[in-house]
Motif scaffolding. Structure first.
Motif, PDB file in Angstrom:
ATOM      1  N   ILE A   1       0.779   3.067   0.859  1.00 33.41           N
ATOM      2  CA  ILE A   1      -0.022   3.131   2.084  1.00 33.41           C
ATOM      3  C   ILE A   1      -1.236   2.225   1.948  1.00 33.41           C
ATOM      4  O   ILE A   1      -1.626   1.828   0.849  1.00 33.41           O
ATOM      5  CB  ILE A   1      -0.478   4.578   2.391  1.00 33.41           C
ATOM      6  N   THR A   2      -1.836   1.918   3.082  1.00 37.22           N
ATOM      7  CA  THR A   2      -3.119   1.228   3.095  1.00 37.22           C
ATOM      8  C   THR A   2      -4.227   2.277   3.066  1.00 37.22           C
ATOM      9  O   THR A   2      -3.971   3.476   3.207  1.00 37.22           O
ATOM     10  CB  THR A   2      -3.260   0.366   4.354  1.00 37.22           C
ATOM     11  N   TYR A   3      -5.461   1.818   2.949  1.00 38.49           N
ATOM     12  CA  TYR A   3      -6.573   2.774   2.887  1.00 38.49           C
ATOM     13  C   TYR A   3      -6.716   3.563   4.175  1.00 38.49           C
ATOM     14  O   TYR A   3      -7.285   4.655   4.187  1.00 38.49           O
ATOM     15  CB  TYR A   3      -7.890   2.043   2.582  1.00 38.49           C
ATOM     16  N   ASN A   4      -6.196   3.012   5.290  1.00 40.59           N
ATOM     17  CA  ASN A   4      -6.290   3.726   6.568  1.00 40.59           C
ATOM     18  C   ASN A   4      -4.959   4.341   6.980  1.00 40.59           C
ATOM     19  O   ASN A   4      -4.652   4.484   8.150  1.00 40.59           O
ATOM     20  CB  ASN A   4      -6.815   2.801   7.666  1.00 40.59           C
ATOM     21  N   SER A   5      -4.139   4.700   5.965  1.00 44.65           N
ATOM     22  CA  SER A   5      -2.957   5.547   6.124  1.00 44.65           C
ATOM     23  C   SER A   5      -1.769   4.886   6.808  1.00 44.65           C
ATOM     24  O   SER A   5      -0.879   5.583   7.287  1.00 44.65           O
ATOM     25  CB  SER A   5      -3.310   6.847   6.876  1.00 44.65           C
ATOM     26  N   ILE A   6      -1.707   3.584   6.866  1.00 40.12           N
ATOM     27  CA  ILE A   6      -0.512   2.927   7.383  1.00 40.12           C
ATOM     28  C   ILE A   6       0.545   2.904   6.282  1.00 40.12           C
ATOM     29  O   ILE A   6       0.284   2.446   5.171  1.00 40.12           O
ATOM     30  CB  ILE A   6      -0.824   1.486   7.838  1.00 40.12           C
ATOM     31  N   HIS A   7       1.729   3.422   6.579  1.00 43.05           N
ATOM     32  CA  HIS A   7       2.817   3.452   5.601  1.00 43.05           C
ATOM     33  C   HIS A   7       3.480   2.087   5.524  1.00 43.05           C
ATOM     34  O   HIS A   7       3.907   1.524   6.532  1.00 43.05           O
ATOM     35  CB  HIS A   7       3.852   4.514   6.003  1.00 43.05           C
ATOM     36  N   LEU A   8       3.577   1.548   4.308  1.00 42.31           N
ATOM     37  CA  LEU A   8       4.173   0.230   4.113  1.00 42.31           C
ATOM     38  C   LEU A   8       5.600   0.305   3.592  1.00 42.31           C
ATOM     39  O   LEU A   8       6.287  -0.714   3.561  1.00 42.31           O
ATOM     40  CB  LEU A   8       3.314  -0.585   3.136  1.00 42.31           C
TER      41      LEU A   8
END
Length: 579
Positions: free
Chosen positions: A414-421
Motif C-alpha cells: 500500500i501507499t501511505y494514504n492506503s491505496i492498494h498496489l
C-alpha cells in the motif's frame, strides 16, 4: 535577514537615512513620505510626520551632520507586500519642490527566510483572486487568514497557477518523485523560473513543507504536523467506513490547521483551513474553515463492514482508537518528535472524547455482538526491507464450546494514504478453536513476493478476516507494517570552516538478496560501498548535510549528518618598527 534588500516587520519601526545638501532649509519646508503597494500601485499612502491617527502609518525625523534619519512606524495590521517609497520636499504652500527616486522594501508579518521572499509574494500575485481583481486582493493582504488561505490553495496546482502538482500512482517519469525532494526552496525556485509552471510531483509532506516555508517567510508562524492514521471523511458522517466483500477485496485563537494537500474543495477551491485547533478538540464544527473535515482527519471512528453478494452490509467492528494517533511536530529544541495529540483531542476512549464526538453530530453506535466469543490478534516480527519475516495471527476462543471458523489472511503493498498496489500473499485456513484456547497461524512474508509490488512508501498491510461457521462471529483486523529501510552512514573528516574544503565519507550496505544497479555501480547483496566527496560550507552555524541514494531496486535511501560550521579566524599581524 538580508544585506541587499530591506525587509521589515509590520508594527515595528524602522529607519532610513536621507542625505541632504542643505539641512537648514528643511526647517522652512515639510517632508512627506509616499508609499505605493501592489503590482499596479493600487494602494497609495501619504505618510504624515506625526502620529495623527492610531493604527495609521506615520514617521518621525532627526537631523544630524548633513543627514536626516526618518523613522517609519507601520500599524500592526498593515498590508504586507513590496512597497515603493519616495520622500518629497514640500513648500510652505504644499507644492512639491523635490522628490527622491523610489526605493523599495518588503513589509512582512514577521521576517524569516530571505532565499524565497520574492517568490513567496509571486505566489500570492498569481492567485486567481489577484489575477481577477488585483486591487481587492491587495486590500485583503493585511489579514493572515486571507493570506494563509490563499497560500493553502496556491501551493497545490489543482485550481490555478499553483506551485506543486500532486500524484499518487507511482509514475513520476516526467518529474521528480515526491520522496526525492529534500527542501522547499528548490521547488519554489523551479516554479518561479518556469514562469509559474507547476512543479511535478508532490504528496502531503511536500505540500505541507512548501506551505510552511512560504508562511514563515511571509511572517506567519507555521509548523508541520504529522497525523498518524489520518482519516479522509468523504461523505461527512464523521466516520471512516471500510467495505470488504467476503474475499477481502477492497475558535478561536492559537494554532490553526491549514492543509494545502488537494483533497476536498472548500468554498469552491482546493484548500483547507485555517481551522482553530481548539475547535477541533471541542467538537465545535460550525467554526470556519472546514472544521468537520479536520475533525474527521484526527478523530473519526473506523467502522468495518462486510458486504455480502446480496448487498447486505454487516458491521463487524467500530474502533475509536485508530484514527488520529501520535499527532506530532518537530520539537523546537532538537531533532526529536514532540507529541501534540492532546491539543487536538481528549484521551481516546475517555468520557470527554466520546462526549465531544457526540457533540460533533455523530450518534455513537456499537456493533451488535453475536453469541460467539472469538477474538483476533495480529503481531509481526521486525520487518526489514529485503528480508523474509513472519506475521503471527492468533485466534482466541473465550467461550465454553469449541468453535469452527475460517481464517483468511492477505498481505497487500500500500501507499501511505492506503491505496492498494497489489496483493503479495494470501492464506485461507479452516480451523477449530478449542474452548478457552488459542489457535495460532504464521504467515511468512517473503521478499520474493512483496519486493516487486511494494511502493516507494515501503508499507505492507496485513488483513485478517475470521468468520465462525455459524456466521455469529465475523471479525476483521488490520495492521500496517512499515519496512525498515537502510540508512546512509556519513562521516565528516576535519573541521568545518566557511569556504574551506570539507570531506565526507558516505557508506552503504546493500540489504537486499539481489544486486543493486543504477546507483554507484553494481552493488552485490551484502556488499558495503563507500563514496568520498568534498564541498565548501558557505554559512556558519549549526547545519545539516543531507544525502540521497537511488538505485533500480532501492530508492530514496537517505542519510544526514549535523555539522557545526565555524567562521574563518582573523589573522592578527604584528608590525614591528625598524631600529
Amino acid at each position: 535577514m538580508d544585506v541587499e534588500r530591506l525587509l521589515v516587520r509590520r508594527g515595528q519601526p524602522f529607519s532610513v537615512i536621507l542625505q541632504c545638501t542643505d539641512i537648514p532649509q528643511l526647517s522652512d519646508h515639510q517632508l512627506n513620505i509616499i508609499l505605493h503597494l501592489g503590482k499596479k500601485n493600487e494602494v497609495v499612502l501619504k505618510v504624515p510626520d506625526s502620529e495623527q491617527d492610531h493604527g495609521k502609518w506615520w514617521f518621525s525625523q532627526r537631523n544630524a551632520q548633513g543627514e536626516v534619519m526618518l523613522t517609519l512606524h507601520s500599524p500592526a495590521d498593515a498590508l504586507v507586500g513590496l512597497y515603493s517609497m519616495s520622500v518629497v520636499l514640500l513648500s510652505a504652500d504644499g507644492h512639491i519642490l523635490e522628490k527622491t527616486q523610489p526605493k523599495t522594501f518588503y513589509l512582512l508579518f514577521n521576517p524569516w527566510c530571505k532565499d524565497v521572499v520574492d517568490i513567496c509574494f509571486e505566489v500570492l500575485d498569481n492567485s486567481p483572486a489577484a489575477m481577477k481583481n488585483s486591487e481587492m486582493d491587495t486590500g485583503n493582504r493585511g489579514s493572515p487568514v486571507y493570506v494563509s488561505r490563499t497560500i493553502a490553495a496556491m501551493v497545490n496546482s489543482n485550481d490555478d497557477r499553483g506551485v506543486v502538482s500532486g500524484r499518487w500512482d507511482g509514475e513520476y517519469n516526467d518529474g521528480m518523485a515526491p520522496t526525492r525532494w529534500t527542501g522547499s526552496v528548490p521547488i519554489l525556485k523551479r516554479w518561479s523560473e518556469g514562469g509559474g509552471e507547476k512543479v511535478r510531483y508532490g504528496q502531503c509532506w511536500v505540500f505541507t513543507g512548501v506551505a510552511c516555508t512560504i508562511l514563515r517567510c511571509l511572517g506567519i508562524p507555521a509548523r508541520c504536523i504529522t497525523n498518524y492514521s489520518s482519516a479522509h471523511d468523504t461523505d461527512a458522517n464523521i466516520s471512516v467506513d471500510y467495505l470488504f466483500n467476503d474475499q477481502l477485496e477492497k475558535g478561536y485563537d492559537g494554532w490553526q490547521v491549514l492543509d494545502p494537500t488537494p483533497q476536498e474543495r472548500s468554498d469552491g477551491i482546493f484548500c483547507c483551513g485555517p481551522c482553530p485547533v481548539h475547535a477541533v478538540k471541542e467538537g465545535e464544527l460550525g467554526m470556519k474553515y472546514d472544521a468537520p473535515f479536520v475533525f474527521s482527519e484526527v478523530n473519526a471512528d473506523l467502522i468495518i463492514w462486510i458486504v455480502h453478494p446480496d448487498g447486505e452490509r454487516i458491521q463487524v467492528s467500530q474502533n475509536s482508537k485508530v484514527i488520529g494517533r501520535n499527532i506530532s511536530t518537530k520539537s523546537v529544541y532538537g531533532d526529536f518528535r514532540e507529541d501534540i495529540t492532546a491539543n487536538y483531542k481528549y484521551p481516546e476512549g475517555s468520557g470527554m472524547e466520546r462526549e465531544v464526538y457526540k457533540k460533533a453530530g455523530r450518534q455513537i453506535t456499537q456493533k451488535n455482538e453475536g453469541p460467539g466469543q472469538l477474538e483476533l490478534f495480529i503481531k509481526h516480527a521486525p520487518a526489514i526491507h529485503g528480508t523474509d519475516f513472519d506475521v503471527f495471527i492468533e485466534v482466541y476462543n473465550a467461550g465454553g464450546e469449541d468453535t469452527d471458523a475460517q481464517l483468511t489472511v492477505t498481505s497487500n503493498a500500500i501507499t501511505y494514504n492506503s491505496i492498494h498496489l497489489g496483493e503479495c500473499q494470501r492464506k485461507t485456513t479452516s480451523l477449530t478453536v478449542p474452548a478457552h484456547k488459542a489457535h495460532k497461524e504464521v504467515l511468512r512474508l517473503q521478499y520474493d513476493h512483496y519486493g516487486a509490488c511494494v511502493s516507494e512508501h515501503h508499507m505492507i498491510r496485513v488483513t485478517a478476516l475470521l468468520q465462525s461457521s455459524d456466521q455469529n462471529n465475523i471479525i476483521l483486523q488490520e495492521i500496517n507494517i512499515p519496512l525498515k529501510m537502510p540508512v546512509l552512514n556519513i562521516k565528516i573528516v576535519g573541521k568545518a570552516i566557511i569556504s574551506r574544503k570539507l570531506t565526507a565519507h558516505i557508506s552503504f550496505t546493500n540489504p537486499l538478496p539481489v544486486s543493486l544497479q543504477g546507483g554507484v555501480g553494481k552493488i552485490e547483496p551484502g556488499q558495503a560501498v563507500t563514496v568520498k566527496f568534498s564541498f565548501k560550507p558557505t554559512r556558519a552555524g549549526l547545519r545539516k548535510l543531507l544525502v540521497d541514494f537511488d538505485s533500480d531496486r532501492l530508492k530514496d535511501v537517505k542519510g544526514e549528518a549535523t555539522i557545526i560550521v565555524r567562521e574563518k579566524k582573523k589573522q592578527n599581524r604584528n608590525i614591528l618598527p625598524e631600529i
